[in-house]
Design a protein around this motif. Sequence first.
Motif, short mmCIF file in Angstrom:
data_model
loop_
_atom_site.label_atom_id
_atom_site.label_comp_id
_atom_site.label_asym_id
_atom_site.label_seq_id
_atom_site.Cartn_x
_atom_site.Cartn_y
_atom_site.Cartn_z
N GLY A 190 0.78 -1.28 -0.30
CA GLY A 190 -0.04 -0.01 0.15
C GLY A 190 0.59 0.88 -0.51
O GLY A 190 2.29 1.08 -0.81
N TYR A 191 0.81 2.74 0.72
CA TYR A 191 1.19 3.88 0.59
C TYR A 191 3.04 3.65 0.80
O TYR A 191 4.00 3.49 0.49
CB TYR A 191 0.11 4.64 1.03
N THR A 192 2.12 2.84 2.24
CA THR A 192 3.52 2.67 3.35
C THR A 192 5.15 1.37 2.92
O THR A 192 5.70 1.71 2.65
CB THR A 192 3.61 2.11 4.49
N ASN A 208 2.55 -8.84 -2.04
CA ASN A 208 1.28 -7.78 -2.43
C ASN A 208 0.10 -9.12 -2.68
O ASN A 208 0.36 -10.07 -3.33
CB ASN A 208 0.97 -6.85 -2.81
N ARG A 210 -5.90 3.79 -1.61
CA ARG A 210 -7.13 4.17 -0.52
C ARG A 210 -7.98 5.13 -0.35
O ARG A 210 -8.70 4.66 -0.05
CB ARG A 210 -6.58 3.73 0.55
N MET A 231 -11.27 6.13 -2.28
CA MET A 231 -12.06 4.48 -1.84
C MET A 231 -13.50 5.10 -2.55
O MET A 231 -14.66 4.48 -2.98
CB MET A 231 -12.07 3.80 -1.04
N ILE A 268 -15.96 0.89 2.42
CA ILE A 268 -14.98 1.46 1.64
C ILE A 268 -13.50 1.56 2.10
O ILE A 268 -12.38 2.57 1.51
CB ILE A 268 -15.54 2.69 1.29
N ALA A 269 -13.04 0.62 2.44
CA ALA A 269 -12.02 0.65 3.44
C ALA A 269 -10.66 0.28 2.38
O ALA A 269 -10.11 0.56 1.94
CB ALA A 269 -11.86 0.18 4.55
N THR A 311 -12.71 9.74 6.91
CA THR A 311 -13.72 8.99 5.94
C THR A 311 -15.28 9.29 5.83
O THR A 311 -15.75 8.89 4.69
CB THR A 311 -13.21 7.89 6.24
N GLY A 358 2.95 2.35 9.36
CA GLY A 358 1.48 2.66 8.52
C GLY A 358 0.57 2.19 9.38
O GLY A 358 0.78 2.24 10.49
N ASP A 359 -0.57 2.07 8.98
CA ASP A 359 -1.71 1.40 9.08
C ASP A 359 -1.31 0.50 11.04
O ASP A 359 -1.80 0.11 12.00
CB ASP A 359 -3.45 0.98 9.17
N MET A 415 -4.23 5.95 12.17
CA MET A 415 -3.85 4.99 11.06
C MET A 415 -4.37 6.55 9.29
O MET A 415 -5.78 6.67 9.17
CB MET A 415 -5.46 4.18 11.17
N ALA A 462 -1.27 10.30 5.73
CA ALA A 462 -0.28 11.81 6.58
C ALA A 462 0.09 11.64 7.39
O ALA A 462 1.68 11.85 7.29
CB ALA A 462 -1.24 12.25 6.86
N CYS A 464 -6.65 17.22 5.47
CA CYS A 464 -7.25 16.58 4.24
C CYS A 464 -8.80 16.77 3.74
O CYS A 464 -8.22 15.02 3.16
CB CYS A 464 -5.47 16.72 2.45
C1 LIG Z 1 -11.82 5.82 1.64
C2 LIG Z 1 -10.78 6.39 2.57
C3 LIG Z 1 -10.33 7.82 2.67
C4 LIG Z 1 -8.74 7.55 3.21
N1 LIG Z 1 -8.46 9.12 3.18
C5 LIG Z 1 -7.54 9.53 3.71
C6 LIG Z 1 -6.59 10.66 3.40
O1 LIG Z 1 -7.79 11.87 3.17
N2 LIG Z 1 -5.46 11.32 3.88
C7 LIG Z 1 -4.85 10.05 5.29
O2 LIG Z 1 -3.97 10.52 5.25
N3 LIG Z 1 -5.49 9.09 5.38
C8 LIG Z 1 -6.64 9.01 4.68
N4 LIG Z 1 -7.38 7.76 4.69
C9 LIG Z 1 -6.21 6.30 5.60
C10 LIG Z 1 -5.40 6.09 4.39
O3 LIG Z 1 -5.92 5.61 3.46
C11 LIG Z 1 -4.89 4.24 5.09
O4 LIG Z 1 -4.47 4.85 6.91
C12 LIG Z 1 -3.31 3.85 4.68
O5 LIG Z 1 -3.65 3.53 3.70
C13 LIG Z 1 -2.53 3.73 5.04
O6 LIG Z 1 -1.30 2.55 4.24
P1 LIG Z 1 -0.99 1.15 4.98
O7 LIG Z 1 0.72 0.94 3.98
O8 LIG Z 1 -0.52 1.35 6.26
O9 LIG Z 1 -1.79 0.03 4.38
P2 LIG Z 1 -2.61 0.55 2.79
O10 LIG Z 1 -2.57 1.06 2.44
O11 LIG Z 1 -4.00 -0.46 3.18
O12 LIG Z 1 -1.24 -1.23 2.28
C14 LIG Z 1 -2.00 -2.63 2.29
C15 LIG Z 1 -1.48 -2.97 1.57
O13 LIG Z 1 -1.39 -4.52 1.98
C16 LIG Z 1 -1.73 -5.69 1.28
N5 LIG Z 1 -2.41 -6.69 2.35
C17 LIG Z 1 -3.28 -6.05 2.95
N6 LIG Z 1 -3.29 -7.80 3.64
C18 LIG Z 1 -2.17 -8.32 2.61
C19 LIG Z 1 -1.91 -9.78 2.91
N7 LIG Z 1 -2.54 -10.94 3.75
N8 LIG Z 1 -1.29 -10.79 2.45
C20 LIG Z 1 -0.75 -9.76 1.43
N9 LIG Z 1 -0.87 -8.37 1.48
C21 LIG Z 1 -2.52 -7.65 1.94
C22 LIG Z 1 -2.97 -4.83 1.17
O14 LIG Z 1 -3.86 -5.41 -0.10
C23 LIG Z 1 -2.31 -3.02 0.34
O15 LIG Z 1 -1.94 -3.26 -0.80
C24 LIG Z 1 -8.82 6.48 3.90
C25 LIG Z 1 -8.15 5.70 4.10
C26 LIG Z 1 -10.03 5.77 3.28
C27 LIG Z 1 -10.29 4.54 3.35
#
Ligand SMILES: Cc1cc2nc3c(=O)[nH]c(=O)nc-3n(C[C@H](O)[C@H](O)[C@H](O)COP(=O)(O)OP(=O)(O)OC[C@H]3O[C@@H](n4cnc5c(N)ncnc54)[C@H](O)[C@@H]3O)c2cc1C
Length: 404
Positions: A16-18, A41, A49, A52, A134-135, A164, A281-282, A296, A299, A332
Amino acid sequence: MQQNIQQHRVIVIGAGYTGASAAGRLARRLRREDVSITLVNAEADFVERVRMHQLAVGQDLRPRPFDEMFAGTGVRLRLGKVTGIDVDGRTVSVTAPEGTGGPEALSYDTLVYALGSAWSTHAVPGAAEHAHDIAGRPGALRLRERLAAVAPGTPVVVVGGGLTGVEAATELAETRPDLDVALVARGALGDWLSPKGARHLRKVFTDLRITAHEHADVTAVHADRVTTTEGDVPAAITVWTTGFAVHPIARATTLETGDTGQIVVDATMRSTSHPDVYAIGDAALVAGPGGKPLRMSCASGIPTAWQAADAIAARLTGTKLPTTAPRYFNQCVSLGRKEGLIQYVTADDRAVSAALTGRVAALYKELVCKGAAWGVANPTMGLPTRRRRVTTEPARMKVAAEAA
Ligand SMILES: Cc1cc2nc3c(=O)[nH]c(=O)nc-3n(C[C@H](O)[C@H](O)[C@H](O)COP(=O)(O)OP(=O)(O)OC[C@H]3O[C@@H](n4cnc5c(N)ncnc54)[C@H](O)[C@@H]3O)c2cc1C
Protein backbone atom coordinates in the motif's frame (compact mmCIF):
# COMPACT_ATOMS: atom_id res chain seq x y z
CA MET A 1 17.95 -11.59 -11.02
CA GLN A 2 20.24 -14.18 -9.35
CA GLN A 3 20.21 -13.98 -5.55
CA ASN A 4 23.67 -13.69 -4.09
CA ILE A 5 24.14 -15.94 -1.04
CA GLN A 6 25.57 -13.06 0.99
CA GLN A 7 22.77 -10.71 0.17
CA HIS A 8 20.77 -9.39 3.09
CA ARG A 9 17.16 -10.38 2.43
CA VAL A 10 14.57 -7.69 3.09
CA ILE A 11 10.94 -8.69 2.69
CA VAL A 12 8.28 -5.99 2.70
CA ILE A 13 4.76 -7.36 3.16
CA GLY A 14 1.93 -5.15 1.92
CA ALA A 15 2.37 -2.76 -1.01
CA GLY A 16 0.00 0.00 0.00
CA TYR A 17 1.13 3.59 0.47
CA THR A 18 3.66 2.65 3.11
CA GLY A 19 5.00 -0.75 2.01
CA ALA A 20 5.53 0.37 -1.57
CA SER A 21 7.17 3.62 -0.39
CA ALA A 22 9.50 1.74 1.95
CA ALA A 23 10.53 -0.78 -0.72
CA GLY A 24 11.27 2.00 -3.22
CA ARG A 25 13.24 4.02 -0.69
CA LEU A 26 15.30 0.99 0.34
CA ALA A 27 16.10 0.35 -3.32
CA ARG A 28 17.39 3.91 -3.51
CA ARG A 29 19.49 3.60 -0.41
CA LEU A 30 21.13 0.17 -0.75
CA ARG A 31 23.28 -1.55 -3.38
CA ARG A 32 21.56 -4.32 -5.27
CA GLU A 33 24.64 -6.54 -4.95
CA ASP A 34 24.33 -6.45 -1.16
CA VAL A 35 20.60 -6.50 -0.49
CA SER A 36 17.61 -8.23 -2.07
CA ILE A 37 14.25 -6.51 -1.62
CA THR A 38 11.07 -8.53 -2.11
CA LEU A 39 7.69 -6.83 -2.02
CA VAL A 40 4.74 -9.14 -1.32
CA ASN A 41 1.20 -8.03 -2.06
CA ALA A 42 -2.18 -9.67 -2.46
CA GLU A 43 -3.16 -7.59 -5.50
CA ALA A 44 -1.25 -6.85 -8.69
CA ASP A 45 -2.10 -3.12 -8.70
CA PHE A 46 -1.42 -0.32 -6.29
CA VAL A 47 -4.73 0.68 -4.67
CA GLU A 48 -5.21 4.36 -3.89
CA ARG A 49 -7.13 3.69 -0.72
CA VAL A 50 -7.74 7.39 -0.07
CA ARG A 51 -9.93 7.42 -3.18
CA MET A 52 -12.18 4.46 -2.33
CA HIS A 53 -15.20 6.75 -1.81
CA GLN A 54 -14.61 8.06 -5.34
CA LEU A 55 -14.43 4.52 -6.73
CA ALA A 56 -17.63 3.63 -4.86
CA VAL A 57 -19.65 6.46 -6.42
CA GLY A 58 -18.65 5.45 -9.95
CA GLN A 59 -15.43 7.36 -10.70
CA ASP A 60 -12.71 5.40 -12.46
CA LEU A 61 -9.24 5.37 -10.95
CA ARG A 62 -6.05 5.17 -12.92
CA PRO A 63 -4.68 1.60 -12.96
CA ARG A 64 -1.22 1.40 -11.40
CA PRO A 65 0.29 -2.06 -12.00
CA PHE A 66 3.19 -2.85 -9.68
CA ASP A 67 5.24 -4.52 -12.39
CA GLU A 68 5.36 -1.17 -14.23
CA MET A 69 5.96 0.86 -11.08
CA PHE A 70 8.90 -1.24 -9.93
CA ALA A 71 10.38 -2.11 -13.34
CA GLY A 72 14.13 -1.54 -13.26
CA THR A 73 14.28 -0.73 -9.55
CA GLY A 74 15.65 -4.09 -8.44
CA VAL A 75 12.64 -4.66 -6.16
CA ARG A 76 11.23 -8.15 -6.77
CA LEU A 77 7.48 -8.44 -6.70
CA ARG A 78 5.79 -11.48 -5.24
CA LEU A 79 2.06 -11.63 -5.79
CA GLY A 80 0.33 -13.61 -3.05
CA LYS A 81 -1.48 -13.42 0.22
CA VAL A 82 0.49 -13.48 3.44
CA THR A 83 -1.13 -16.11 5.64
CA GLY A 84 1.25 -16.13 8.58
CA ILE A 85 4.66 -15.17 9.90
CA ASP A 86 7.12 -17.12 11.99
CA VAL A 87 9.04 -14.25 13.54
CA ASP A 88 11.30 -16.60 15.47
CA GLY A 89 12.16 -18.74 12.44
CA ARG A 90 12.20 -15.60 10.21
CA THR A 91 9.82 -16.80 7.52
CA VAL A 92 6.69 -15.43 5.91
CA SER A 93 4.05 -17.83 4.51
CA VAL A 94 2.70 -16.63 1.20
CA THR A 95 0.07 -18.29 -0.99
CA ALA A 96 1.42 -19.39 -4.34
CA PRO A 97 0.15 -17.84 -7.56
CA GLU A 98 -3.03 -19.63 -8.61
CA GLY A 99 -2.51 -23.19 -9.82
CA THR A 100 1.17 -23.41 -8.90
CA GLY A 101 0.98 -25.44 -5.73
CA GLY A 102 0.80 -24.81 -2.00
CA PRO A 103 1.96 -21.87 0.10
CA GLU A 104 5.62 -20.91 0.12
CA ALA A 105 7.76 -19.94 3.12
CA LEU A 106 9.97 -16.96 2.28
CA SER A 107 13.00 -16.41 4.52
CA TYR A 108 14.08 -12.94 5.55
CA ASP A 109 16.83 -11.18 7.44
CA THR A 110 14.73 -8.03 7.84
CA LEU A 111 10.94 -7.92 7.61
CA VAL A 112 8.92 -4.76 7.00
CA TYR A 113 5.31 -5.35 8.01
CA ALA A 114 2.92 -3.05 6.12
CA LEU A 115 -0.34 -4.97 5.76
CA GLY A 116 -2.48 -1.92 6.53
CA SER A 117 -5.98 -2.29 7.87
CA ALA A 118 -9.55 -3.17 6.97
CA TRP A 119 -12.93 -1.92 8.17
CA SER A 120 -14.13 -2.52 11.68
CA THR A 121 -17.81 -3.06 12.49
CA HIS A 122 -17.07 -2.74 16.22
CA ALA A 123 -19.32 -5.81 16.59
CA VAL A 124 -22.46 -3.72 16.02
CA PRO A 125 -25.24 -6.24 15.28
CA GLY A 126 -26.14 -6.44 11.59
CA ALA A 127 -23.24 -4.27 10.38
CA ALA A 128 -21.23 -7.15 8.90
CA GLU A 129 -24.34 -8.52 7.14
CA HIS A 130 -26.00 -5.34 5.89
CA ALA A 131 -23.46 -2.52 5.75
CA HIS A 132 -20.98 -1.71 2.99
CA ASP A 133 -17.39 -0.73 3.57
CA ILE A 134 -15.07 1.50 1.59
CA ALA A 135 -11.86 0.55 3.41
CA GLY A 136 -10.55 -1.34 0.39
CA ARG A 137 -11.24 -1.99 -3.28
CA PRO A 138 -13.51 -5.07 -3.00
CA GLY A 139 -15.88 -3.25 -0.62
CA ALA A 140 -15.88 -0.07 -2.70
CA LEU A 141 -16.67 -2.04 -5.86
CA ARG A 142 -19.56 -3.86 -4.17
CA LEU A 143 -21.01 -0.52 -3.05
CA ARG A 144 -20.51 0.92 -6.53
CA GLU A 145 -22.53 -1.91 -8.03
CA ARG A 146 -25.30 -1.46 -5.46
CA LEU A 147 -25.48 2.31 -5.93
CA ALA A 148 -25.69 1.91 -9.70
CA ALA A 149 -28.80 -0.23 -9.25
CA VAL A 150 -30.88 1.96 -6.92
CA ALA A 151 -33.70 4.31 -7.86
CA PRO A 152 -33.90 8.05 -7.14
CA GLY A 153 -35.00 8.84 -3.60
CA THR A 154 -33.33 5.75 -2.11
CA PRO A 155 -32.14 6.49 1.45
CA VAL A 156 -28.39 6.00 1.94
CA VAL A 157 -26.87 6.37 5.39
CA VAL A 158 -23.18 6.87 6.10
CA VAL A 159 -22.30 5.78 9.62
CA GLY A 160 -19.34 7.65 11.14
CA GLY A 161 -18.64 11.36 11.34
CA GLY A 162 -14.86 11.16 10.97
CA LEU A 163 -12.76 12.08 7.95
CA THR A 164 -13.78 9.02 5.90
CA GLY A 165 -17.46 9.46 6.75
CA VAL A 166 -17.69 13.11 5.71
CA GLU A 167 -15.68 12.42 2.56
CA ALA A 168 -18.01 9.53 1.65
CA ALA A 169 -21.25 11.39 2.39
CA THR A 170 -20.28 14.50 0.40
CA GLU A 171 -18.92 12.51 -2.55
CA LEU A 172 -22.15 10.50 -2.66
CA ALA A 173 -24.45 13.49 -2.39
CA GLU A 174 -22.54 15.45 -5.03
CA THR A 175 -22.47 12.58 -7.54
CA ARG A 176 -25.98 11.31 -6.80
CA PRO A 177 -28.16 14.30 -5.89
CA ASP A 178 -31.13 12.03 -6.64
CA LEU A 179 -30.43 9.95 -3.50
CA ASP A 180 -31.49 10.82 0.04
CA VAL A 181 -28.11 10.93 1.81
CA ALA A 182 -27.74 11.10 5.60
CA LEU A 183 -24.83 10.77 8.00
CA VAL A 184 -24.94 9.52 11.58
CA ALA A 185 -22.26 10.95 13.90
CA ARG A 186 -21.56 10.06 17.51
CA GLY A 187 -20.73 13.71 18.32
CA ALA A 188 -21.47 17.04 16.66
CA LEU A 189 -20.68 17.30 12.94
CA GLY A 190 -17.01 18.20 12.54
CA ASP A 191 -16.48 18.57 16.27
CA TRP A 192 -12.74 17.95 15.86
CA LEU A 193 -12.37 20.92 13.47
CA SER A 194 -11.77 24.61 14.13
CA PRO A 195 -14.92 26.80 14.24
CA LYS A 196 -14.16 27.94 10.69
CA GLY A 197 -13.68 24.37 9.49
CA ALA A 198 -16.83 23.09 11.22
CA ARG A 199 -18.89 26.01 9.79
CA HIS A 200 -17.68 25.22 6.32
CA LEU A 201 -18.47 21.53 6.69
CA ARG A 202 -22.03 22.38 7.77
CA LYS A 203 -22.44 24.72 4.83
CA VAL A 204 -21.37 22.01 2.38
CA PHE A 205 -23.73 19.51 4.04
CA THR A 206 -26.59 22.03 3.66
CA ASP A 207 -25.70 22.80 0.03
CA LEU A 208 -25.59 19.09 -0.81
CA ARG A 209 -28.78 18.41 1.19
CA ILE A 210 -27.16 15.83 3.47
CA THR A 211 -29.05 15.21 6.71
CA ALA A 212 -26.75 14.98 9.72
CA HIS A 213 -27.99 12.89 12.66
CA GLU A 214 -25.70 14.12 15.43
CA HIS A 215 -24.99 12.79 18.92
CA ALA A 216 -26.34 9.42 17.86
CA ASP A 217 -24.74 6.01 18.27
CA VAL A 218 -25.72 3.28 15.84
CA THR A 219 -26.70 0.21 17.83
CA ALA A 220 -27.92 -2.07 15.00
CA VAL A 221 -28.00 -2.24 11.23
CA HIS A 222 -30.94 -3.79 9.36
CA ALA A 223 -31.61 -4.31 5.66
CA ASP A 224 -33.81 -1.18 5.49
CA ARG A 225 -32.70 1.05 8.39
CA VAL A 226 -30.17 1.71 11.11
CA THR A 227 -31.17 1.85 14.74
CA THR A 228 -29.53 4.64 16.71
CA THR A 229 -29.72 5.80 20.30
CA GLU A 230 -31.90 8.65 18.97
CA GLY A 231 -34.27 6.48 16.92
CA ASP A 232 -34.36 4.66 13.57
CA VAL A 233 -33.05 6.15 10.32
CA PRO A 234 -34.23 4.65 7.00
CA ALA A 235 -31.33 3.14 5.07
CA ALA A 236 -31.66 0.98 1.99
CA ILE A 237 -27.88 1.24 1.80
CA THR A 238 -25.62 1.68 4.84
CA VAL A 239 -21.99 2.74 4.42
CA TRP A 240 -19.87 1.92 7.45
CA THR A 241 -16.91 4.24 8.19
CA THR A 242 -16.40 4.14 11.94
CA GLY A 243 -12.71 3.31 11.89
CA PHE A 244 -10.25 0.70 10.78
CA ALA A 245 -8.93 -2.49 12.37
CA VAL A 246 -5.64 -4.22 11.59
CA HIS A 247 -5.35 -7.72 10.18
CA PRO A 248 -4.94 -10.42 12.86
CA ILE A 249 -1.65 -11.76 11.44
CA ALA A 250 0.68 -9.81 13.75
CA ARG A 251 -1.28 -10.67 16.87
CA ALA A 252 -0.96 -14.39 16.06
CA THR A 253 2.85 -14.14 16.34
CA THR A 254 5.13 -13.53 19.31
CA LEU A 255 5.56 -9.89 18.25
CA GLU A 256 4.65 -7.34 20.90
CA THR A 257 1.32 -5.84 19.88
CA GLY A 258 -0.97 -3.28 21.50
CA ASP A 259 -4.68 -3.66 22.35
CA THR A 260 -5.46 -2.72 18.76
CA GLY A 261 -3.33 -5.57 17.39
CA GLN A 262 -0.86 -3.06 15.94
CA ILE A 263 2.84 -3.88 16.27
CA VAL A 264 4.58 -1.84 18.96
CA VAL A 265 7.61 -0.07 17.48
CA ASP A 266 10.29 2.35 18.61
CA ALA A 267 11.13 5.71 17.02
CA THR A 268 12.83 3.95 14.10
CA MET A 269 9.74 1.78 13.46
CA ARG A 270 11.56 -1.28 14.72
CA SER A 271 9.56 -3.82 16.70
CA THR A 272 10.20 -3.53 20.42
CA SER A 273 10.24 -7.33 20.70
CA HIS A 274 11.91 -8.45 17.46
CA PRO A 275 14.74 -6.23 16.17
CA ASP A 276 14.67 -7.71 12.68
CA VAL A 277 11.04 -6.69 12.20
CA TYR A 278 9.85 -3.19 11.33
CA ALA A 279 6.20 -2.13 11.18
CA ILE A 280 4.84 0.89 9.34
CA GLY A 281 1.59 2.60 8.42
CA ASP A 282 -1.72 1.46 9.86
CA ALA A 283 -0.15 -1.76 11.15
CA ALA A 284 2.23 0.03 13.54
CA LEU A 285 1.60 1.41 17.00
CA VAL A 286 3.80 4.49 16.90
CA ALA A 287 4.09 7.13 19.59
CA GLY A 288 3.70 10.49 17.88
CA PRO A 289 4.29 13.97 19.31
CA GLY A 290 3.46 14.07 23.02
CA GLY A 291 3.40 10.27 23.16
CA LYS A 292 -0.03 10.15 21.49
CA PRO A 293 -0.31 7.19 19.08
CA LEU A 294 -0.34 8.22 15.43
CA ARG A 295 -3.76 7.70 13.84
CA MET A 296 -4.18 5.40 10.88
CA SER A 297 -3.57 7.73 7.94
CA CYS A 298 -1.36 8.31 4.95
CA ALA A 299 -0.42 11.65 6.46
CA SER A 300 1.50 9.95 9.26
CA GLY A 301 1.95 6.52 7.64
CA ILE A 302 4.13 7.56 4.73
CA PRO A 303 6.66 9.28 7.03
CA THR A 304 6.84 6.04 9.05
CA ALA A 305 7.78 4.23 5.82
CA TRP A 306 10.59 6.70 5.14
CA GLN A 307 11.75 6.42 8.72
CA ALA A 308 11.84 2.61 8.62
CA ALA A 309 13.63 2.48 5.26
CA ASP A 310 16.22 5.02 6.37
CA ALA A 311 16.74 3.23 9.69
CA ILE A 312 17.19 -0.17 8.01
CA ALA A 313 19.64 1.34 5.52
CA ALA A 314 21.51 3.14 8.32
CA ARG A 315 21.82 -0.01 10.42
CA LEU A 316 23.00 -2.08 7.49
CA THR A 317 25.52 0.46 6.24
CA GLY A 318 26.72 1.73 9.60
CA THR A 319 25.52 5.29 8.98
CA LYS A 320 23.55 7.69 11.15
CA LEU A 321 20.04 6.70 12.21
CA PRO A 322 17.22 9.04 11.17
CA THR A 323 15.88 11.26 13.92
CA THR A 324 12.93 13.06 12.28
CA ALA A 325 9.84 12.18 14.28
CA PRO A 326 6.56 11.92 12.31
CA ARG A 327 4.21 14.83 13.04
CA TYR A 328 1.05 16.35 11.59
CA PHE A 329 0.67 19.58 9.63
CA ASN A 330 -2.86 19.52 8.28
CA GLN A 331 -5.88 17.36 7.61
CA CYS A 332 -6.86 17.40 3.96
CA VAL A 333 -10.52 16.59 3.49
CA SER A 334 -12.31 16.28 0.15
CA LEU A 335 -15.99 17.30 0.23
CA GLY A 336 -16.90 16.06 -3.22
CA ARG A 337 -14.89 17.14 -6.26
CA LYS A 338 -15.68 20.86 -6.03
CA GLU A 339 -15.31 21.54 -2.32
CA GLY A 340 -12.65 20.79 0.24
CA LEU A 341 -11.30 21.64 3.63
CA ILE A 342 -7.69 21.91 4.72
CA GLN A 343 -7.66 22.06 8.49
CA TYR A 344 -4.29 23.10 9.88
CA VAL A 345 -3.32 21.24 13.05
CA THR A 346 -0.69 21.11 15.78
CA ALA A 347 2.12 18.54 15.63
CA ASP A 348 -0.13 16.16 17.59
CA ASP A 349 -3.11 16.65 15.27
CA ARG A 350 -5.29 19.18 17.15
CA ALA A 351 -7.07 21.77 15.01
CA VAL A 352 -5.78 25.34 15.08
CA SER A 353 -7.94 28.25 13.95
CA ALA A 354 -6.56 28.41 10.38
CA ALA A 355 -8.38 26.47 7.68
CA LEU A 356 -8.54 26.65 3.92
CA THR A 357 -11.93 26.05 2.28
CA GLY A 358 -13.68 25.97 -1.08
CA ARG A 359 -12.31 25.11 -4.51
CA VAL A 360 -8.73 25.96 -3.56
CA ALA A 361 -8.95 23.41 -0.76
CA ALA A 362 -10.44 20.84 -3.16
CA LEU A 363 -7.54 21.43 -5.54
CA TYR A 364 -5.00 21.23 -2.69
CA LYS A 365 -6.45 17.90 -1.55
CA GLU A 366 -6.39 16.57 -5.10
CA LEU A 367 -2.71 17.54 -5.39
CA VAL A 368 -1.95 15.80 -2.09
CA CYS A 369 -3.62 12.59 -3.33
CA LYS A 370 -1.82 12.81 -6.67
CA GLY A 371 1.49 13.52 -4.92
CA ALA A 372 1.12 10.53 -2.60
CA ALA A 373 0.36 8.20 -5.52
CA TRP A 374 3.17 9.72 -7.60
CA GLY A 375 5.64 9.09 -4.78
CA VAL A 376 4.62 5.44 -4.63
CA ALA A 377 4.47 4.99 -8.41
CA ASN A 378 7.91 6.51 -8.95
CA PRO A 379 9.89 4.77 -6.25
CA THR A 380 13.32 5.76 -7.45
CA MET A 381 12.56 9.36 -8.36
CA GLY A 382 12.18 12.46 -6.23
CA LEU A 383 15.06 12.22 -3.78
CA PRO A 384 18.67 11.78 -4.82
CA THR A 385 19.77 8.15 -4.96
CA ARG A 386 22.58 7.36 -2.56
CA ARG A 387 23.23 3.64 -2.58
CA ARG A 388 25.62 2.60 0.11
CA ARG A 389 27.52 -0.62 0.73
CA VAL A 390 26.36 -2.89 3.47
CA THR A 391 29.10 -3.12 6.07
CA THR A 392 31.40 -6.15 5.85
CA GLU A 393 30.13 -7.42 9.18
CA PRO A 394 27.26 -9.82 8.40
CA ALA A 395 24.14 -7.70 8.66
CA ARG A 396 22.13 -10.25 10.55
CA MET A 397 24.77 -10.45 13.30
CA LYS A 398 24.92 -6.68 13.45
CA VAL A 399 21.16 -6.37 13.99
CA ALA A 400 21.22 -9.09 16.63
CA ALA A 401 24.16 -7.48 18.42
CA GLU A 402 22.38 -4.14 18.51
CA ALA A 403 19.36 -5.73 20.11
CA ALA A 404 21.35 -7.34 22.86
C1 LIG B 1 -11.98 6.07 1.83
C2 LIG B 1 -10.71 6.38 2.56
C3 LIG B 1 -10.24 7.69 2.56
C4 LIG B 1 -9.05 7.98 3.23
N1 LIG B 1 -8.60 9.27 3.19
C5 LIG B 1 -7.44 9.57 3.79
C6 LIG B 1 -6.93 10.89 3.71
O1 LIG B 1 -7.53 11.76 3.11
N2 LIG B 1 -5.73 11.14 4.31
C7 LIG B 1 -5.05 10.18 4.98
O2 LIG B 1 -3.97 10.49 5.50
N3 LIG B 1 -5.50 8.92 5.08
C8 LIG B 1 -6.69 8.59 4.51
N4 LIG B 1 -7.16 7.30 4.58
C9 LIG B 1 -6.40 6.30 5.35
C10 LIG B 1 -5.29 5.70 4.49
O3 LIG B 1 -5.80 5.21 3.28
C11 LIG B 1 -4.59 4.57 5.23
O4 LIG B 1 -4.19 5.02 6.50
C12 LIG B 1 -3.37 4.12 4.42
O5 LIG B 1 -3.77 3.53 3.21
C13 LIG B 1 -2.52 3.14 5.23
O6 LIG B 1 -1.43 2.74 4.44
P1 LIG B 1 -0.79 1.31 4.65
O7 LIG B 1 0.33 1.18 3.68
O8 LIG B 1 -0.52 1.10 6.10
O9 LIG B 1 -1.95 0.28 4.29
P2 LIG B 1 -2.73 0.07 2.92
O10 LIG B 1 -2.67 1.27 2.06
O11 LIG B 1 -4.05 -0.46 3.31
O12 LIG B 1 -1.91 -1.09 2.22
C14 LIG B 1 -1.89 -2.40 2.70
C15 LIG B 1 -1.48 -3.32 1.57
O13 LIG B 1 -1.32 -4.63 2.08
C16 LIG B 1 -1.98 -5.54 1.23
N5 LIG B 1 -2.40 -6.67 2.05
C17 LIG B 1 -3.26 -6.67 3.10
N6 LIG B 1 -3.35 -7.89 3.63
C18 LIG B 1 -2.52 -8.67 2.92
C19 LIG B 1 -2.14 -10.04 3.00
N7 LIG B 1 -2.63 -10.87 3.92
N8 LIG B 1 -1.24 -10.50 2.10
C20 LIG B 1 -0.70 -9.69 1.16
N9 LIG B 1 -1.02 -8.40 1.05
C21 LIG B 1 -1.92 -7.90 1.91
C22 LIG B 1 -3.14 -4.76 0.63
O14 LIG B 1 -3.56 -5.35 -0.59
C23 LIG B 1 -2.50 -3.39 0.45
O15 LIG B 1 -1.85 -3.30 -0.79
C24 LIG B 1 -8.34 6.97 3.92
C25 LIG B 1 -8.83 5.66 3.92
C26 LIG B 1 -10.00 5.37 3.25
C27 LIG B 1 -10.49 3.94 3.24
